[in-house]
Design an enzyme around this catalytic site. Structure first.
Site, short mmCIF file in Angstrom:
data_model
loop_
_atom_site.label_atom_id
_atom_site.label_comp_id
_atom_site.label_asym_id
_atom_site.label_seq_id
_atom_site.Cartn_x
_atom_site.Cartn_y
_atom_site.Cartn_z
NE ARG A 85 -3.75 0.11 2.28
CZ ARG A 85 -4.56 0.38 3.31
NH1 ARG A 85 -4.73 -0.51 4.26
NH2 ARG A 85 -5.21 1.52 3.38
CD GLN A 130 -13.93 7.36 7.78
OE1 GLN A 130 -14.34 6.21 7.94
NE2 GLN A 130 -14.53 8.19 6.96
CG HIS A 163 -9.05 4.98 10.54
ND1 HIS A 163 -9.90 4.67 9.50
CD2 HIS A 163 -9.81 4.92 11.66
CE1 HIS A 163 -11.13 4.45 9.97
NE2 HIS A 163 -11.10 4.60 11.28
CB CYS A 206 8.59 -1.21 24.49
SG CYS A 206 9.75 -0.42 23.36
CB CYS A 259 10.88 -2.61 18.78
SG CYS A 259 11.11 -1.23 19.91
CB CYS A 309 11.17 -3.97 23.57
SG CYS A 309 9.95 -4.02 22.26
CB SER A 339 -18.91 3.68 2.25
OG SER A 339 -18.04 3.20 3.25
P1 OAD Z 1 -14.98 3.30 1.25
O1 OAD Z 1 -14.21 2.61 0.19
O2 OAD Z 1 -15.85 2.48 2.12
O3 OAD Z 1 -15.89 4.42 0.58
C1 OAD Z 1 -15.37 5.36 -0.33
C2 OAD Z 1 -16.48 6.31 -0.71
O4 OAD Z 1 -15.92 7.29 -1.58
C3 OAD Z 1 -17.66 5.68 -1.45
O5 OAD Z 1 -18.88 6.11 -0.86
C4 OAD Z 1 -17.53 6.22 -2.87
O6 OAD Z 1 -18.78 6.42 -3.50
C5 OAD Z 1 -16.84 7.55 -2.61
N1 OAD Z 1 -16.07 8.09 -3.75
C6 OAD Z 1 -15.48 7.41 -4.77
N2 OAD Z 1 -14.84 8.26 -5.58
C7 OAD Z 1 -15.02 9.50 -5.07
C8 OAD Z 1 -14.59 10.79 -5.46
N3 OAD Z 1 -13.83 10.99 -6.54
N4 OAD Z 1 -14.97 11.85 -4.69
C9 OAD Z 1 -15.74 11.66 -3.60
N5 OAD Z 1 -16.17 10.47 -3.18
C10 OAD Z 1 -15.81 9.39 -3.91
O7 OAD Z 1 -13.91 4.15 2.09
P2 OAD Z 1 -14.09 4.78 3.55
O8 OAD Z 1 -15.49 5.21 3.78
O9 OAD Z 1 -13.02 5.79 3.70
O10 OAD Z 1 -10.56 1.57 7.80
O11 OAD Z 1 -13.77 3.55 4.47
C11 OAD Z 1 -13.77 3.71 5.86
C12 OAD Z 1 -12.76 2.81 6.50
O12 OAD Z 1 -12.97 1.45 6.06
C13 OAD Z 1 -11.31 3.08 6.09
O13 OAD Z 1 -10.72 4.12 6.82
C14 OAD Z 1 -10.65 1.75 6.38
C15 OAD Z 1 -11.68 0.83 5.76
O14 OAD Z 1 -11.68 -0.45 6.23
C16 OAD Z 1 -9.56 0.87 8.33
O15 OAD Z 1 -8.69 0.34 7.65
C17 OAD Z 1 -9.60 0.79 9.83
#
Ligand code: OAD
Length: 252
Positions: free
Chosen positions: A70, A101, A119, A131, A154, A157, A196
């Site tokens: 990533r 996020q 996040h 640690c 690390c 530790c 989302s």
């Molecule tokens: P998602 O992949 O769930 O949602 C991305 C959103 O962005 C969707 O609603 C799309 O419609 C929208 N989208 C796509 N292209 C876009 C654009 N050009 N402009 C605006 N919006 C657009 O991603 P997140 O909601 O960020 O957590 O996901 C939340 C969390 O779930 C992440 O932080 C991550 C993931 O698992 C962890 O890893 C803890």
């Protein structure tokens, strides 16, 4: 009145603006979202195997390699017009705060300041045992280790080093979460950009603002869990819609 103008009017009338962002805001920078059909990261990879403490304990190399992958994906990414527009809005409304996020650093690189990061930050690593206190950051560029064997140890530790991100099932960074909560209590307009609305506690934040009489403005090309509570929706990519909001505000 267009949605863009209405958005500008809401922002101008607000005493405190918050912006909650998700992966969508960075999509136009070339970073895949999580749940978009076809390209979403979680449509290709299983988060339970790659983004949990249990997965790391079972196979640290696999999880470390996933985050290295990533990092490679993110390396060429530059802030896009959506990030720059949010930075411009913060210049205009200095109390505006972004709660993100996202684990990239594109908001900061676009010029946004004091970003609340729920996040973590993928460019950083920490000791898995923290640690020396939470978080015990480790600069891996100063370490030499056999990279084909997974994460380094690390230097304090000897336990594994891991990315400084929040995995599923983990607590969010306490200070950042408390800052977000305090901000939301006084927020009267929240813009929700590119998320989302499926992951807690971020997903509940717009609802919290709405409950105490605030306005929810969503920027998203698609339907999301936020759409049903939004007072206003700018239906389009953030890199297209947000610059229009900045232009519409003009010198008003
Ligand atoms: P998602 O992949 O769930 O949602 C991305 C959103 O962005 C969707 O609603 C799309 O419609 C929208 N989208 C796509 N292209 C876009 C654009 N050009 N402009 C605006 N919006 C657009 O991603 P997140 O909601 O960020 O957590 O996901 C939340 C969390 O779930 C992440 O932080 C991550 C993931 O698992 C962890 O890893 C803890």
């Amino acid at each position: 009145m267009t949605g863009i103008q209405a958005c500008g009017d809401y922002l101008q009338a607000a005493k405190q603006i918050a912006v909650l962002t998700g992966a969508g805001v960075s999509k136009e920078s070339g970073i895949p979202t999580f749940r978009d059909a076809m390209e979403g990261l979680w449509t290709k990879f299983d988060p339970t195997q790659l983004a949990t403490r249990r997965a790391f304990d079972a196979n640290p190399k696999q999880v470390w390699d996933f985050y290295e992958y990533r990092r490679e994906l993110m390396r060429p990414a530059q802030p896009n017009p959506g990030h720059f527009a949010l930075a411009a809005l913060q210049k205009r409304f200095p109390t505006l705060r972004i709660i993100t996020q996202n684990i990239d650093d594109l908001h900061e690189r676009a010029g946004s300041t004091d970003v609340i990061r729920l996040h973590g930050k993928i460019s950083q690593n920490k000791c898995i045992a923290n640690c020396q206190g939470d978080p015990t950051l480790v600069d891996v560029s100063q370490l030499t280790w056999d990279k084909s064997s997974g994460p380094p140890a690390c230097p304090q530790c000897g336990q594994y080093v891991r990315p400084d991100v929040v995995w599923y099932g983990e607590m969010l960074p306490h200070t950042q979460l408390e800052r977000a909560k305090a901000l939301l209590e006084i927020t009267d307009v929240i813009m929700v950009v590119g998320t989302s609305g499926l992951v807690s506690p971020s997903a509940e934040m717009p609802r919290r603002v709405k409950e105490h009489g605030g306005v929810v403005i969503e920027v998203n090309p698609d339907y999301s869990m936020i759409t049903r509570i939004a007072n206003l929706k700018l239906e389009g990519a953030s890199g297209v819609m947000l610059p229009q909001v900045v232009v519409a505000l003009g010198d008003k």
